[in-house]
Design a protein around this motif. Structure first.
Motif, mmCIF file in Angstrom:
data_model
loop_
_atom_site.group_PDB
_atom_site.id
_atom_site.type_symbol
_atom_site.label_atom_id
_atom_site.label_comp_id
_atom_site.label_asym_id
_atom_site.label_seq_id
_atom_site.Cartn_x
_atom_site.Cartn_y
_atom_site.Cartn_z
ATOM 1 N N LEU A 156 46.128 -53.165 -59.208
ATOM 2 C CA LEU A 156 45.269 -53.406 -60.362
ATOM 3 C C LEU A 156 44.995 -54.887 -60.545
ATOM 4 N N ASN A 169 43.350 -57.323 -63.323
ATOM 5 C CA ASN A 169 42.852 -57.285 -64.696
ATOM 6 C C ASN A 169 41.886 -58.411 -64.939
ATOM 7 N N SER A 209 39.429 -59.215 -67.861
ATOM 8 C CA SER A 209 38.744 -58.880 -69.100
ATOM 9 C C SER A 209 37.430 -59.638 -69.145
ATOM 10 N N LYS A 243 31.616 -59.172 -81.286
ATOM 11 C CA LYS A 243 32.129 -59.476 -79.961
ATOM 12 C C LYS A 243 33.089 -58.371 -79.562
ATOM 13 N N VAL A 247 35.627 -56.787 -76.508
ATOM 14 C CA VAL A 247 36.348 -57.092 -75.275
ATOM 15 C C VAL A 247 36.770 -55.784 -74.630
ATOM 16 N N ARG A 248 36.442 -55.663 -73.396
ATOM 17 C CA ARG A 248 36.849 -54.455 -72.670
ATOM 18 C C ARG A 248 37.591 -54.889 -71.418
ATOM 19 N N GLU A 249 38.576 -54.120 -71.120
ATOM 20 C CA GLU A 249 39.255 -54.407 -69.867
ATOM 21 C C GLU A 249 38.409 -53.887 -68.722
ATOM 22 N N HIS A 250 38.519 -54.519 -67.617
ATOM 23 C CA HIS A 250 37.761 -54.079 -66.452
ATOM 24 C C HIS A 250 38.668 -54.252 -65.250
ATOM 25 N N TYR A 251 39.151 -53.155 -64.741
ATOM 26 C CA TYR A 251 40.095 -53.230 -63.629
ATOM 27 C C TYR A 251 39.346 -53.224 -62.311
ATOM 28 N N ARG A 291 39.518 -52.866 -58.218
ATOM 29 C CA ARG A 291 40.434 -52.134 -57.356
ATOM 30 C C ARG A 291 40.211 -52.490 -55.898
ATOM 31 N N TYR A 309 33.693 -51.570 -59.656
ATOM 32 C CA TYR A 309 35.147 -51.590 -59.761
ATOM 33 C C TYR A 309 35.808 -52.058 -58.470
#
Lengths: 241, 935
Positions: B2, B4, B6, B18, B20-24, B26, B115
């Motif tokens: 993973l 990370n 963000s 505003k 914030v999203r996590e975006h993994y 791969r 991703y």
């Protein structure tokens, strides 16, 4: 809405059975007897434990065991919009209660009669699964404070969206309105101490979802144990043993 | 594994926030090429020896989906960013590209580039979202090229000039769709390619191509921001545009903001909107609100359109929309109080592909080259569509499917492209196919996955079924079925036993379809999608595969079958004392037709047990029917016709009105009773997730045409309640025997159709079924041919505790979408049935010019509309030839609903019988139509 793509990826790029990245740190509050920061992805909570100490309000004193108190709060800056939340609203009272009950179940309160243990947890950043993160942080902080416990309590949530069980829901998935199962376990004793669910779920699917959440809890437990071990080693080193 | 990262995103949800999203990112996303050495190839989709791999740009997927659906295009990588963009822009195209990607025969691979660690790109400052996505596509293409090595040619297909230029600069092979298809050297594919609309192309090019088309015909659509603010301020109104089925130059927009329908006259005011588009409308100033033009049969504008002979509508949903007259004709300046407006912008397009043929045109010089042709849709609500083709000579006498691509301000007609050919015009199979396509009916054979869900054949009741405690053994009962002659999907059977106490035990046994169709299986999904069996004149399109429909579920005579039974104990007065529901095993002793059953009942010499049962049931049914009518159930009539089909050629031999016998009414009565009982039972157990059927009470406006007609002929109709209406319909008997039926037919067509709904979506008073005067109603009795009944069977089984309720019932939105789909399919099936009858009527009359009696049902300024009871058709009769304008010899008496000759020698009034001549004429080649003339 499509929460799991046909390629098997969730909105944030995880696969259904994957947790977010977890990180923990012991000793974030120097003044407290034990403290920890716990992160699950963008969810970040801090926990501080005071005690066992003398009971402040004598009327609450319990003769044969320790009094456990817990306070949960969310920092005003923890969510996107900076709304000032009232202290002691319904939601945080409920979560405080849940955390207190869960922790009480694993602290060996009978060893510390006529004393009080205070657990303060605050959400610094919220992105779903705050309840679980708080329990995990509280466990670490209790362990850091050296309070005798039967086992570590760890917690993790799982949900069911697009006919797929999903581990560790983030805020977007959480607000989808689907079932959200929060489980807390004692990993060594293999016992469930917390079980909560929003919305409805057929019983056979619930079983799968719950198993998934338990797997998550075990993964968290392994990580927490590692952190504690590392911390102990460091203490050992500092003492020069 | 993973990573990370963000990232920060700004979204607008009322206010700027505003998020914030996590975006993994791969490293376990594979390339999908089976020959790849590095990647896991278990999910690979591309072909083993792919020498060229295509990467598509978003605009290619959006505009060229018809081309992509052609199997000639393969080895395609679809990037997740492209899918996402397509999803945001056009859901229909998204579903189609997803269908291609999941089709195991096609070699389309979805690469989740967003991703993937190496292909994720971060938005640079100053870069627009679009530019970032284009860059992401280029990065992914480059990654593919370097990943797969030089042996494979990775080609970026884009019609975006800027993207292509940048790609070439970065050393990526890129081509436009046209040049790629040309390199394949397949001329039929080229027709599928959508040409860029002239607004995209530089102005000079347009001048070169079509200098005559520089004129701007339509006003410009307002930009989206202006529309949104206009809607907000109330100067524009949003709604779905519905074009009048009988006059394509008139459309309606049902607007919630003004609570009325806005009428839009003419193509200019419609401003390039299609039927079904969500549009923004601006009201015209009040002095421009036009009086309705419906008084004249034909409405000539720039195209020659006229009203056709068609089947008599059976409900308000099928009927042409007529709006009550407000101002009288004599007024000098007729101003309607109905708002009219013009379209200022299109919020959502409803473009899909249309069936039709090319307008006859001479072969252009140098045939084989590109020809421009005009396509005329079968659906009259659709304007002509301009297409380009290289195979004109092949297409001229064919029914073809055409998709719309664009409609710009300079051209009178939208431009589109050829999709595929159905067959010869006029050929019965082709025309039937057209009927199916137009009504969105899936007539493809069932897939192997669906067929795999069937029980092994030959199937018979097993000992497991017999010993199953939930299943009652009713084989000893004398069960029989009554159906139309030649019926092979028998889903209901009956029994009636006299009890020692003088009461009757009456049972309705319905085929136990849910024993074979399990929730969540491909079979179930297919049935849910089809929704209903479709009955055309010469064929039947089944909802369930044939072995289930005609054998395993069909309650045929002398074989053991599984059933779901409703058993009542009734007094001889037909009062229900108790109701029992159970799964059962039955053995039908006779499969009768209506005619046979009727003949048995009428033949007083017959005293055999089945006949006695029939008579008992008939007497019970009569009492039940009487009670129902007392409660206010309407006896409605429709002009249903029956064809006799030649078994060899499938050509119609004879047509006539469908005859209803007592036996039909008897069976119907028990089916209604079973449906009502089941509706009560399931609603009791599942108040929020039952599937019921309701029939809305018609409003006074809807009944207006009926009341006006009735008033003219001196008939008073009370429409305050269904009971009152039923009574006044009963009293409406004229001196001629057909009068009452005609009035009933007119009443029926004023009402809307009954619809399925989910009980949680409405409040209990709205559950009412107006036509049957029942507070609750559902469909339980035909699970072989209706999916609604399958759902109800599951609900009933769950309410009895036999089976668990499938999880889908917990999801109210999903249940609602199922009931919406059922309503849509049900309606389409009816429309298709009607269209099929119309088609066969035309074939029937082609060689048989006929004189027959007809009734006048509507008076128009240049003639009248007649209804031919014998054939159930309706059409215009012109007193004034359509070529002559004005006429002058005839005038219309609005009050009396009469059309009179000036000298008073002749007059025609509403409901008057006339004799007409029916003949098929072909004014334009390939467009035969039925013409009615007065004798």
């Amino acid at each position: 809405m499509e929460y799991v793509s046909p390629e098997g990826l969730r909105l944030d790029g995880r696969r259904p059975m994957e947790m977010r990245q977890i990180r923990a740190e012991i000793g974030a509050v120097a003044k407290a007897d034990g403290s920890a920061v716990f992160e699950m992805g963008n969810t970040k909570v801090i926990a501080a434990v005071y005690g066992p100490r003398e009971v402040q309000n004598k009327s609450q004193l319990i003769g044969d065991q320790a009094l456990v108190r817990c306070e949960y709060s969310m920092a005003n800056f923890s969510t996107g919009d900076r709304r000032r939340k009232q202290k002691g609203d319904r939601r945080s009272t409920e979560i405080s209660l849940v955390i207190r009950q869960t922790m009480e179940a694993c602290i060996m309160t009978h060893l510390m009669p006529r004393s009080q243990i205070d657990i303060y947890v605050q959400v610094l950043q919220a992105d779903g699964g705050t309840r679980c993160a708080c329990i995990n942080a509280a466990t670490l902080a209790l362990a850091d404070a050296g309070i005798p416990m039967r086992d570590l309590v760890t917690s993790c949530s799982a949900g069911y969206l697009n006919s797929t069980p999903l581990l560790d829901l983030n805020y977007v998935e959480d607000s989808a309105g689907g079932p959200d199962v929060t489980v807390g376990i004692l990993p060594k004793l293999d016992k469930v101490t917390l079980f909560q669910m929003d919305s409805k779920l057929p019983i056979d699917i619930l079983d799968n979802v719950m198993q998934l959440a338990i797997e998550g809890c075990k993964a968290v437990a392994n990580y927490i144990r590692e952190i504690l071990l590392e911390n102990t080693k460091e203490l050992e080193y500092r003492r020069g043993v | 594994m993973l990573h990370n990262k963000s990232f920060v995103k700004k979204t607008k949800a009322g206010k700027v926030m505003k998020q914030v999203r996590e975006h993994y990112l791969r490293d376990d996303i594979y390339c999908g090429a089976p020959f790849c050495k590095v990647c896991d190839t278990s999910a690979a989709r591309l072909s083993d020896s792919a020498s060229t791999v295509l990467v598509l740009d978003t605009n290619v997927v959006l505009n060229q989906i018809d081309l992509l659906e052609n199997p000639a295009i393969d080895d395609v990588v679809v990037l997740s960013i492209v899918l996402e963009e397509v999803k945001n822009k056009n859901m229909a195209v998204y579903n189609r590209i997803r269908a291609i990607c999941s089709n195991s025969l096609r070699k389309f691979f979805v690469f989740s580039n967003e991703y993937h660690r190496d292909t994720y790109v971060k938005e640079m400052s100053g870069e627009t979202k679009n530019d970032r996505n284009d860059r992401a596509i280029r990065v992914a293409t480059q990654w593919y090229q370097s990943h797969l090595g030089d042996a494979v040619k990775v080609l970026l297909i884009t019609n975006d000039k800027e993207n292509k230029r940048k790609a070439t600069e970065e050393g990526i092979r890129a081509e436009t769709v046209e040049s790629y298809v040309k390199s394949l050297a397949r001329s039929d594919l080229l027709d599928l390619v959508v040409r860029p609309s002239s607004e995209d192309v530089d102005m000079e090019e347009v001048e070169d191509l079509r200098p005559s088309k520089r004129k701007v015909i339509y006003t410009e659509h307002k930009p989206m921001s202006e529309i949104t603010s206009g809607l907000h301020r109330g100067i524009y109104h949003q709604g779905k545009l519905r074009v009048n089925r009988y006059n394509p130059f008139e459309a309606y927009v049902g607007s919630e903001s003004i609570g009325d329908e806005i009428t839009i006259y003419g193509r200019t005011n419609m401003n390039r909107a299609f039927d079904g588009d969500i549009v923004a409308v601006e009201l015209l100033p009040q002095d421009q609100w036009r009086e309705e033009k419906s008084l004249s049969i034909a409405c000539d504008e720039d195209e020659d359109e006229d009203e056709d002979v068609h089947l008599a509508p059976s409900s308000a949903d099928d009927a042409p929309r007529t709006i009550p007259q407000q101002g009288s004709i004599g007024e000098t300046n007729p101003i309607s109080s109905r708002p009219s407006g013009c379209v200022v912008g299109i919020i959502k397009r409803n473009w899909h592909s249309y069936c039709g043929s090319l307008e006859p045109m001479p072969m252009p010089a140098g045939s084989g080259g590109v020809a421009h042709a005009l396509f005329v849709s079968k659906d009259r609500r659709i304007p002509k569509i301009r297409i380009q083709t290289r195979q004109l000579e092949n297409l001229l006498d064919k029914r073809i499917i055409v998709a719309v691509d664009s409609w710009d301000r300079q051209s009178r007609y939208p431009s589109g492209h050829y999709v595929r050919t159905i067959g010869e015009i006029g050929d019965r199979d082709t025309e039937s196919e057209v009927v199916l396509i137009e009504n969105d009916i899936n007539s493809r054979p069932f897939s192997s996955q669906v067929l795999a869900c069937l029980p092994p054949l030959p199937w018979s009741v097993s000992s497991v079924d017999l010993t199953n405690p939930i299943r009652q053994d009713l084989r000893n009962l004398r069960v029989f079925s009554v159906d139309p002659p030649g019926c092979r999907d028998i889903d209901d059977a009956l029994h009636c036993t006299a009890l020692p106490n003088g009461n009757f035990e009456v049972g309705v046994h319905i085929a136990d379809v849910t024993n074979f169709v399990h929730p969540g299986t491909p079979l179930d999904e297919e049935a849910a999608q089809r929704g209903t069996s479709v009955y055309l004149v010469e064929r039947r399109i089944d909802m369930l595969p044939k072995p289930l429909t005609e054998d395993i579920c069909s309650l045929r005579a002398d074989v053991e079958r599984l059933a779901f039974s409703v058993i009542w104990e009734m007094t001889p007065e037909a009062d229900i004392l108790s109701t029992k529901y159970t799964k059962s095993v039955i053995k039908s002793s006779a499969a009768l037709s209506y005619v046979e059953a009727q003949a048995r009942m009428d033949d007083s010499r017959l005293m055999d047990p089945v006949t006695t049962d029939l008579r008992n049931m008939n007497s019970l049914a009569k009492k039940m029917r009487l009670r129902r009518i007392e409660k206010g159930a309407l006896t409605l009539a429709s002009a249903e016709v029956k064809f006799q089909i030649d078994t060899e050629t499938h050509d119609p031999l004879d047509i006539g009105m469908y005859q209803i016998r007592e036996a039909n009414q008897m069976v119907e009565e028990f089916m209604l009773a079973a449906n009502v009982s089941v509706a009560e039972q399931i609603l009791r157990s599942f108040p929020s997730c039952s599937l019921l059927r309701r029939h809305p009470t018609p409003t006074r406006e809807m009944l207006e045409p009926l009341l006006r007609t009735a008033a003219v002929i001196g008939l008073h109709l009370d429409v305050t309640s269904s009971k009152a209406l039923a009574d006044s319909l009963d009293h409406a008997v004229g001196d001629d025997p057909y009068f009452n039926k005609l009035i009933r037919i007119l009443a029926t067509r004023c009402m809307t159709q009954a619809v399925y709904f989910c009980s949680g979506d409405l409040s209990p008073p709205e559950y009412h079924h107006y036509g049957l005067a029942a507070p609750l109603y559902t469909h339980f009795t035909s699970p072989i041919r209706r999916y609604a009944d399958v759902i109800v069977h599951r609900l009933l089984a769950a309410s009895l505790g036999i089976f668990k309720l499938p999880p889908i019932f917990r999801d109210r939105p999903q249940l609602t979408s199922i009931s919406d789909n059922l309503n849509y399919r049900h309606r389409n099936a009816q429309m298709a049935g009607r269209a099929s009858v119309e088609l066969h009527t035309l074939i029937y009359f082609r060689n048989r010019p006929t004189d027959t009696e007809a009734r006048i049902v509507k008076i128009r300024s240049n003639g009248f509309i007649v209804f031919v009871p014998k054939y159930g058709i309706e059409g215009p009769v012109y007193l004034i030839p359509r070529t002559e304008k004005g006429g002058g010899e005839w005038y219309v008496d609005e009050q009396q609903q009469k059309i009179k000759k000036m000298d008073g020698s002749l007059s025609y009034s509403i409901l008057q019988p006339v004799t007409i001549h029916m003949e098929v004429v072909e004014p334009q080649p390939h467009r035969p139509k039925l013409q009615l003339t007065l004798i």
